[in-house]
Design a protein around this motif. Structure first.
Motif, PDB file in Angstrom:
ATOM      1  N   HIS A  48       0.842  -1.204   0.000  1.00  0.00           N
ATOM      2  CA  HIS A  48       0.000   0.000   0.000  1.00  0.00           C
ATOM      3  C   HIS A  48       0.877   1.254   0.000  1.00  0.00           C
ATOM      4  CE1 HIS A  48      -3.499  -2.487   0.773  1.00  0.00           C
ATOM      5  NE2 HIS A  48      -4.266  -1.421   0.743  1.00  0.00           N
ATOM      6  N   ASN A  49       1.944   1.244   0.817  1.00  0.00           N
ATOM      7  CA  ASN A  49       2.843   2.404   0.862  1.00  0.00           C
ATOM      8  C   ASN A  49       3.504   2.650  -0.490  1.00  0.00           C
ATOM      9  OD1 ASN A  49       2.408   3.128   3.540  1.00  0.00           O
ATOM     10  ND2 ASN A  49       3.972   1.719   4.286  1.00  0.00           N
ATOM     11  N   LEU A  50       3.903   1.586  -1.152  1.00  0.00           N
ATOM     12  CA  LEU A  50       4.535   1.712  -2.464  1.00  0.00           C
ATOM     13  C   LEU A  50       3.564   2.326  -3.479  1.00  0.00           C
ATOM     14  CD1 LEU A  50       7.010   1.102  -4.235  1.00  0.00           C
ATOM     15  CD2 LEU A  50       6.035  -1.153  -4.652  1.00  0.00           C
ATOM     16  N   VAL A  51       2.338   1.823  -3.501  1.00  0.00           N
ATOM     17  CA  VAL A  51       1.327   2.348  -4.428  1.00  0.00           C
ATOM     18  C   VAL A  51       1.009   3.804  -4.090  1.00  0.00           C
ATOM     19  CG1 VAL A  51      -1.075   2.133  -5.166  1.00  0.00           C
ATOM     20  CG2 VAL A  51       0.346   0.092  -4.963  1.00  0.00           C
ATOM     21  N   LEU A  52       0.882   4.093  -2.808  1.00  0.00           N
ATOM     22  CA  LEU A  52       0.570   5.470  -2.406  1.00  0.00           C
ATOM     23  C   LEU A  52       1.690   6.435  -2.775  1.00  0.00           C
ATOM     24  CD1 LEU A  52      -1.194   4.919   1.013  1.00  0.00           C
ATOM     25  CD2 LEU A  52      -2.142   6.091  -0.973  1.00  0.00           C
ATOM     26  N   SER A  53       2.936   6.020  -2.646  1.00  0.00           N
ATOM     27  CA  SER A  53       4.037   6.914  -3.017  1.00  0.00           C
ATOM     28  C   SER A  53       4.008   7.222  -4.507  1.00  0.00           C
ATOM     29  CB  SER A  53       5.388   6.329  -2.612  1.00  0.00           C
ATOM     30  OG  SER A  53       5.679   5.178  -3.366  1.00  0.00           O
ATOM     31  N   THR A  54       3.618   6.237  -5.296  1.00  0.00           N
ATOM     32  CA  THR A  54       3.502   6.454  -6.740  1.00  0.00           C
ATOM     33  C   THR A  54       2.303   7.348  -7.058  1.00  0.00           C
ATOM     34  OG1 THR A  54       4.458   4.282  -7.157  1.00  0.00           O
ATOM     35  CG2 THR A  54       3.247   5.293  -8.969  1.00  0.00           C
ATOM     36  N   LEU A  55       1.185   7.075  -6.405  1.00  0.00           N
ATOM     37  CA  LEU A  55      -0.028   7.850  -6.693  1.00  0.00           C
ATOM     38  C   LEU A  55       0.029   9.270  -6.139  1.00  0.00           C
ATOM     39  CD1 LEU A  55      -2.936   5.282  -6.306  1.00  0.00           C
ATOM     40  CD2 LEU A  55      -1.950   6.200  -8.396  1.00  0.00           C
ATOM     41  N   ASP A  56       0.830   9.502  -5.085  1.00  0.00           N
ATOM     42  CA  ASP A  56       0.959  10.864  -4.555  1.00  0.00           C
ATOM     43  C   ASP A  56       1.558  11.798  -5.605  1.00  0.00           C
ATOM     44  OD1 ASP A  56      -0.235  10.482  -2.116  1.00  0.00           O
ATOM     45  OD2 ASP A  56       1.647  10.019  -1.070  1.00  0.00           O
ATOM     46  N   GLU A  57       2.500  11.287  -6.389  1.00  0.00           N
ATOM     47  CA  GLU A  57       3.078  12.089  -7.476  1.00  0.00           C
ATOM     48  C   GLU A  57       2.000  12.420  -8.508  1.00  0.00           C
ATOM     49  OE1 GLU A  57       6.356   9.919  -9.137  1.00  0.00           O
ATOM     50  OE2 GLU A  57       7.277   9.624  -7.159  1.00  0.00           O
ATOM     51  N   ALA A  58       1.210  11.413  -8.877  1.00  0.00           N
ATOM     52  CA  ALA A  58       0.138  11.624  -9.851  1.00  0.00           C
ATOM     53  C   ALA A  58      -0.928  12.557  -9.280  1.00  0.00           C
ATOM     54  CB  ALA A  58      -0.490  10.298 -10.255  1.00  0.00           C
ATOM     55  N   LEU A  59      -1.199  12.470  -8.008  1.00  0.00           N
ATOM     56  CA  LEU A  59      -2.204  13.325  -7.370  1.00  0.00           C
ATOM     57  C   LEU A  59      -1.779  14.784  -7.423  1.00  0.00           C
ATOM     58  CD1 LEU A  59      -4.865  13.396  -5.761  1.00  0.00           C
ATOM     59  CD2 LEU A  59      -3.513  13.130  -3.683  1.00  0.00           C
ATOM     60  N   ALA A  60      -0.487  15.032  -7.243  1.00  0.00           N
ATOM     61  CA  ALA A  60       0.015  16.402  -7.286  1.00  0.00           C
ATOM     62  C   ALA A  60      -0.033  16.979  -8.698  1.00  0.00           C
ATOM     63  CB  ALA A  60       1.439  16.447  -6.753  1.00  0.00           C
ATOM     64  N   GLU A  61       0.261  16.141  -9.707  1.00  0.00           N
ATOM     65  CA  GLU A  61       0.328  16.622 -11.081  1.00  0.00           C
ATOM     66  C   GLU A  61      -1.011  16.546 -11.805  1.00  0.00           C
ATOM     67  OE1 GLU A  61       3.472  14.445 -12.974  1.00  0.00           O
ATOM     68  OE2 GLU A  61       4.888  14.940 -11.377  1.00  0.00           O
ATOM     69  N   GLU A  62      -1.685  15.418 -11.710  1.00  0.00           N
ATOM     70  CA  GLU A  62      -2.938  15.170 -12.427  1.00  0.00           C
ATOM     71  C   GLU A  62      -3.944  14.450 -11.534  1.00  0.00           C
ATOM     72  OE1 GLU A  62      -2.986  13.654 -16.627  1.00  0.00           O
ATOM     73  OE2 GLU A  62      -0.876  13.274 -16.120  1.00  0.00           O
ATOM     74  N   PRO A  63      -4.688  15.178 -10.700  1.00  0.00           N
ATOM     75  CA  PRO A  63      -5.628  14.505  -9.801  1.00  0.00           C
ATOM     76  C   PRO A  63      -6.777  13.789 -10.523  1.00  0.00           C
ATOM     77  CG  PRO A  63      -5.707  16.891  -9.517  1.00  0.00           C
ATOM     78  CD  PRO A  63      -4.628  16.606 -10.481  1.00  0.00           C
ATOM     79  N   ASP A  64      -7.087  14.201 -11.747  1.00  0.00           N
ATOM     80  CA  ASP A  64      -8.180  13.564 -12.492  1.00  0.00           C
ATOM     81  C   ASP A  64      -7.704  12.438 -13.407  1.00  0.00           C
ATOM     82  OD1 ASP A  64     -10.239  15.111 -11.386  1.00  0.00           O
ATOM     83  OD2 ASP A  64      -9.837  16.767 -12.776  1.00  0.00           O
ATOM     84  N   VAL A  83      -9.071   7.397  -5.415  1.00  0.00           N
ATOM     85  CA  VAL A  83      -8.428   6.178  -4.938  1.00  0.00           C
ATOM     86  C   VAL A  83      -7.491   6.428  -3.753  1.00  0.00           C
ATOM     87  CG1 VAL A  83      -6.776   4.380  -5.603  1.00  0.00           C
ATOM     88  CG2 VAL A  83      -8.642   4.971  -7.124  1.00  0.00           C
ATOM     89  N   VAL A  84      -6.761   7.526  -3.766  1.00  0.00           N
ATOM     90  CA  VAL A  84      -5.756   7.784  -2.730  1.00  0.00           C
ATOM     91  C   VAL A  84      -6.360   7.776  -1.316  1.00  0.00           C
ATOM     92  CG1 VAL A  84      -4.133   9.506  -1.830  1.00  0.00           C
ATOM     93  CG2 VAL A  84      -4.094   8.899  -4.247  1.00  0.00           C
ATOM     94  N   PRO A  85      -7.467   8.467  -1.051  1.00  0.00           N
ATOM     95  CA  PRO A  85      -8.019   8.416   0.316  1.00  0.00           C
ATOM     96  C   PRO A  85      -8.450   6.997   0.743  1.00  0.00           C
ATOM     97  CG  PRO A  85      -9.007  10.222  -0.908  1.00  0.00           C
ATOM     98  CD  PRO A  85      -8.202   9.425  -1.879  1.00  0.00           C
ATOM     99  N   ALA A  86      -8.999   6.239  -0.189  1.00  0.00           N
ATOM    100  CA  ALA A  86      -9.409   4.866   0.130  1.00  0.00           C
ATOM    101  C   ALA A  86      -8.189   4.000   0.462  1.00  0.00           C
ATOM    102  CB  ALA A  86     -10.187   4.273  -1.037  1.00  0.00           C
ATOM    103  N   LEU A  87      -7.112   4.172  -0.305  1.00  0.00           N
ATOM    104  CA  LEU A  87      -5.891   3.411  -0.028  1.00  0.00           C
ATOM    105  C   LEU A  87      -5.284   3.784   1.328  1.00  0.00           C
ATOM    106  CD1 LEU A  87      -4.034   3.279  -3.462  1.00  0.00           C
ATOM    107  CD2 LEU A  87      -4.961   1.378  -2.171  1.00  0.00           C
ATOM    108  N   LYS A  88      -5.321   5.077   1.658  1.00  0.00           N
ATOM    109  CA  LYS A  88      -4.782   5.512   2.950  1.00  0.00           C
ATOM    110  C   LYS A  88      -5.611   4.916   4.093  1.00  0.00           C
ATOM    111  CE  LYS A  88      -2.498   9.717   1.467  1.00  0.00           C
ATOM    112  NZ  LYS A  88      -2.457  11.178   1.496  1.00  0.00           N
ATOM    113  N   THR A  89      -6.913   4.893   3.931  1.00  0.00           N
ATOM    114  CA  THR A  89      -7.786   4.302   4.946  1.00  0.00           C
ATOM    115  C   THR A  89      -7.487   2.817   5.106  1.00  0.00           C
ATOM    116  OG1 THR A  89      -9.522   5.917   4.432  1.00  0.00           O
ATOM    117  CG2 THR A  89     -10.196   3.924   5.598  1.00  0.00           C
ATOM    118  N   ASN A  90      -7.335   2.111   3.981  1.00  0.00           N
ATOM    119  CA  ASN A  90      -7.008   0.682   4.032  1.00  0.00           C
ATOM    120  C   ASN A  90      -5.675   0.447   4.725  1.00  0.00           C
ATOM    121  OD1 ASN A  90      -9.339   0.128   2.667  1.00  0.00           O
ATOM    122  ND2 ASN A  90      -8.356  -0.564   0.800  1.00  0.00           N
TER     123      ASN A  90
END
Length: 127
Positions: A48-64, A83-90
């Motif tokens: 989950h941490n690995l996926v979140l670190s990857t998605l955090d970059e995408a969230l900053a650049e392209e949230p949609d 997806v990011v908030p759901a992954l953080k909750t999980n």
């Protein structure tokens, strides 16, 4: 009439060697199962941490931006911002379960150590 003398603690009959062996094996098995589950969940939390670190970059650049998530065996299309908030909750839920299991492990290990001390059990040296 009953005597006023306090009764000594009722001594339980000493378990047989076979019963002690069964209890010893049960403790070992429970500890091994808990350790295995903790390891499995720690690996899942790390994923989950690995996926979140990857998605955090995408969230900053392209949230949609589109991303796909496996939910109950079904691949669903979502946006990164969904997806990011759901992954953080999980991940947080997994970490709470890990903490709970670690406490259970410590408690069970302490019980096991007390059991070994009470019956003077020492592992036989490896031959």
């Amino acid at each position: 009439m009953s005597s006023s003398k306090p009764k000594a603690k009722a001594s339980q009959p000493k378990p047989s060697a076979q019963e002690l062996q069964q209890q010893y094996n049960r403790y070992q098995s429970e500890l091994q199962t808990l350790a295995s589950k903790i390891g499995e969940l720690e690996q899942e939390a790390e994923e989950h941490n690995l996926v979140l670190s990857t998605l955090d970059e995408a969230l900053a650049e392209e949230p949609d931006r589109k991303c796909f998530r496996l939910v109950g065996g079904v691949l669903v299309e979502r946006t990164v911002k969904d997806v990011v908030p759901a992954l953080k909750t999980n991940r947080d839920g997994i970490q709470k379960v890990i903490a709970n299991l670690v406490e259970q492990y410590k408690t069970r290990d302490e019980e096991f150590e007390n059991f070994k001390r009470e019956y003077n059990i020492r592992p036989a040296p490896a031959s």
